[in-house]
Design an enzyme around this catalytic site. Sequence first.
Site, short mmCIF file in Angstrom:
data_model
loop_
_atom_site.label_atom_id
_atom_site.label_comp_id
_atom_site.label_asym_id
_atom_site.label_seq_id
_atom_site.Cartn_x
_atom_site.Cartn_y
_atom_site.Cartn_z
N GLY A 1 0.83 -1.18 -0.16
CA GLY A 1 -0.11 0.15 0.18
C GLY A 1 0.89 1.53 -0.09
O GLY A 1 1.43 1.59 1.15
N SER B 1 0.57 6.68 14.67
CA SER B 1 0.32 8.06 14.81
C SER B 1 1.21 9.21 14.15
O SER B 1 2.34 8.92 14.39
CB SER B 1 -0.21 8.63 15.99
OG SER B 1 -0.70 9.97 15.94
N LYS C 1 -4.14 3.00 20.07
CA LYS C 1 -4.27 4.10 19.03
C LYS C 1 -5.69 4.80 19.06
O LYS C 1 -5.74 5.95 18.93
CB LYS C 1 -4.03 3.55 17.63
CG LYS C 1 -4.16 4.35 16.50
CD LYS C 1 -3.16 5.61 16.56
CE LYS C 1 -3.32 6.93 15.78
NZ LYS C 1 -3.94 6.68 14.39
N HIS D 1 -5.96 7.21 21.78
CA HIS D 1 -4.96 8.27 21.37
C HIS D 1 -5.91 9.45 20.52
O HIS D 1 -5.95 10.59 20.90
CB HIS D 1 -3.77 7.81 20.61
CG HIS D 1 -3.01 8.97 19.87
ND1 HIS D 1 -3.41 9.39 18.70
CD2 HIS D 1 -1.85 9.86 20.18
CE1 HIS D 1 -2.81 10.37 18.27
NE2 HIS D 1 -1.74 10.42 19.30
N ASN D 2 -6.53 8.75 19.63
CA ASN D 2 -7.51 9.76 18.70
C ASN D 2 -8.47 10.32 19.57
O ASN D 2 -8.84 11.52 19.15
CB ASN D 2 -7.95 8.68 17.62
CG ASN D 2 -6.85 8.64 16.69
OD1 ASN D 2 -5.65 8.38 16.98
ND2 ASN D 2 -7.04 8.43 15.29
N GLU E 1 -7.31 13.09 21.20
CA GLU E 1 -6.62 14.24 20.35
C GLU E 1 -7.92 14.87 20.02
O GLU E 1 -8.05 16.31 20.08
CB GLU E 1 -6.45 13.23 19.20
CG GLU E 1 -6.13 14.31 17.88
CD GLU E 1 -5.62 13.48 16.83
OE1 GLU E 1 -4.67 12.44 16.79
OE2 GLU E 1 -6.20 13.70 15.69
N HIS F 1 -35.29 -2.31 41.84
CA HIS F 1 -33.84 -2.65 41.58
C HIS F 1 -32.94 -2.72 43.05
O HIS F 1 -31.78 -3.04 42.74
CB HIS F 1 -33.24 -1.66 40.47
CG HIS F 1 -33.87 -1.56 39.45
ND1 HIS F 1 -33.85 -2.91 38.50
CD2 HIS F 1 -34.60 -0.43 38.53
CE1 HIS F 1 -34.38 -2.63 37.50
NE2 HIS F 1 -35.01 -1.27 37.66
P1 NDP Z 1 -5.47 5.46 1.86
O1 NDP Z 1 -6.39 5.29 3.23
O2 NDP Z 1 -6.19 6.38 0.87
O3 NDP Z 1 -5.61 4.06 0.92
C1 NDP Z 1 -5.19 4.15 -0.43
C2 NDP Z 1 -4.25 2.82 -0.49
O4 NDP Z 1 -4.97 1.54 -0.22
C3 NDP Z 1 -3.93 2.73 -1.93
O5 NDP Z 1 -2.31 2.01 -1.84
C4 NDP Z 1 -4.60 1.59 -2.42
O6 NDP Z 1 -4.07 0.81 -3.46
C5 NDP Z 1 -5.13 0.76 -1.49
N1 NDP Z 1 -6.39 -0.01 -1.46
C6 NDP Z 1 -7.51 0.43 -1.54
N2 NDP Z 1 -8.25 -0.56 -1.62
C7 NDP Z 1 -7.70 -1.67 -1.94
C8 NDP Z 1 -7.98 -3.09 -1.97
N3 NDP Z 1 -9.23 -3.47 -2.26
N4 NDP Z 1 -6.86 -3.86 -2.33
C9 NDP Z 1 -5.74 -3.31 -2.18
N5 NDP Z 1 -5.28 -2.22 -2.05
C10 NDP Z 1 -6.27 -1.45 -1.70
O7 NDP Z 1 -4.01 5.79 2.25
P2 NDP Z 1 -3.37 6.37 3.33
O8 NDP Z 1 -1.99 6.56 2.88
O9 NDP Z 1 -3.82 7.83 3.43
O10 NDP Z 1 -3.64 5.59 4.68
C11 NDP Z 1 -3.21 4.24 4.95
C12 NDP Z 1 -3.80 3.72 6.14
O11 NDP Z 1 -3.02 4.43 7.14
C13 NDP Z 1 -5.15 4.04 6.31
O12 NDP Z 1 -5.81 2.72 7.15
C14 NDP Z 1 -5.43 5.12 7.06
O13 NDP Z 1 -6.53 4.95 8.00
C15 NDP Z 1 -3.95 4.94 8.08
N6 NDP Z 1 -3.38 6.40 8.64
C16 NDP Z 1 -3.65 7.42 7.92
C17 NDP Z 1 -2.98 8.55 8.44
C18 NDP Z 1 -3.13 9.79 7.72
O14 NDP Z 1 -2.85 10.79 8.09
N7 NDP Z 1 -3.68 9.75 6.34
C19 NDP Z 1 -2.48 8.74 9.52
C20 NDP Z 1 -2.37 7.40 10.42
C21 NDP Z 1 -2.93 6.21 9.79
P3 NDP Z 1 -4.38 1.63 -5.19
O15 NDP Z 1 -3.40 2.40 -5.27
O16 NDP Z 1 -4.33 0.17 -5.92
O17 NDP Z 1 -5.79 2.20 -4.87
#
Ligand code: NDP
Length: 475
Positions: A9, A128, A182, A185-186, A189, A451
């Site tokens: 990812g 985080s 976590k 934590h949120n 926040e 009760h």
């Molecule tokens: P997103 O939550 O926007 O997710 C996008 C990613 O998920 C892409 O790599 C996408 O692949 C992949 N994806 C979506 N659907 C599928 C699927 N069915 N199978 C495989 N891959 C899939 O990305 P973020 O980077 O923003 O966040 C990633 C995680 O981190 C999330 O769980 C988020 O909640 C968490 N997080 C985010 C924070 C932030 O500040 N953004 C902070 C802390 C945690 P593709 O490119 O192929 O679409």
Amino acid sequence: GTANIGVVGLAVMGANLARNLASREGNTVAVYNRSPERTRTLLAEHPEAGFVPAYSVEEFAASLARPRTAIIMVQAGAATDAMIDALVEVFEPGDIIVDGGNAYFPDTIRRERAVRETGINFVGAGISGGEEGALKGPSIMPGGSDEAWQTLGPILRSIAAVAEGEPCVTHIGHDGAGHFVKMVHNGIEYADMQLIAEAYDLIRRGTGMSPAEIAEVFAEWNRGELESYLIEITAEVLRQEDAASGGPLVDVILDQAGAKGTGAWTVQTALSLGVPASGIAEATFARSLSSHPEQRAAAAGLPGPAVAPALADPAAFIEDVRQALYASKIVAYSQGFDVIRAGAAEHGWSIDLGAVSRIWRAGCIIRAQFLNRIAEAYAAEPGLPLLLSAPYFAEALGRGQAAWRRVVAHATGAGIPAPAFASSLAYYDGLRAERLPAALVQGQRDFFGAHSYRRVDRPGSFHTLWSGDRSEVEV
Ligand code: NDP
């Protein structure tokens, strides 16, 4: 395979985490993303990282040294389940799958149980710090087995933020413990942000100062006991001018706060654990209230106070608000740690609350000086039953409570909503009360539902024969 760690990812969080990993001595990082473009872009933009790219899960598994260790950073929910299923197909017993997304902890408990059946380790790790934290050093809250922690610990320690020489990561507890912490934590926040927003509103409406002037107040506060990332960025946001209107940016941002669910999860969890996390709840509800424009329009004509109370001394009021903010913050954290303690008891996790406060000192959104005080409180008394009663906090509350009352009274009199300030004060007064009207509630419960109640003067449970001769019987 040659890579000691993999990232699945490669959206903003995954890409930044992968770059962070690659920048540390001794790591070779395999990368995989469902759509290959993201992988290609990351490789093209960061040749220095020496990434080992994979374009299928099979290739990804083959690129990893054993035990294979992979961190999933995809969308929470179904996408995470899909990736876990795919990796389970190509990994082997002893390998480690880490979910670094924002999973809901019951999902993590379920996934850990299912993956464990295959002999593969599953670790739910809360991360985080947003994008910047992922790149430069987040605060990391891993759950999962002790065995997985053996392999994972050194890798996570190498990329975590550092607070006073200590990496901001610790093995929180088994299965879902990391995502649970976590989540809280949120929740904290949310409370912290709402308290700061209420402080801003009270100062602005009370003194008529401009956002830029209030930014200086927050910048000043950030040099004292309130020093924290959230106070720091608040000053930045308030200082920001809008190019289109020429006025403060905060005045052109629609006043409806969004949420992605972690605040609500914390409150739901607190409710089912019977822990009064009222500060977090008020903060979450305040976002909900803001996001109902139709109801706000319907209520817009309702009367407020006829005359707003005048502030004799604006500077003294600002200092009162600062003290009220600090006192309310102590309440919010005390409640948050209560949720963690109760969750640990419910799920059989042994969570070191002092260690939790230490790993929140850097990297994460609620990072603050204040967390050092919490760490000290737990170091002095690891079994502390109530954080706000620790000597340092008790003293601070004692010092601030008069100001806190003046601020809540002003808010009430002026018709300025300050739900988190007010409910935190009510919580404080509730806890310290010698007698609570809970006695009357028990009487009511006994009246309509039989009760029963306990008495202050002798053991046992009792019931008054309300519809009979009103004598008392032991039950
Ligand atoms: P997103 O939550 O926007 O997710 C996008 C990613 O998920 C892409 O790599 C996408 O692949 C992949 N994806 C979506 N659907 C599928 C699927 N069915 N199978 C495989 N891959 C899939 O990305 P973020 O980077 O923003 O966040 C990633 C995680 O981190 C999330 O769980 C988020 O909640 C968490 N997080 C985010 C924070 C932030 O500040 N953004 C902070 C802390 C945690 P593709 O490119 O192929 O679409």
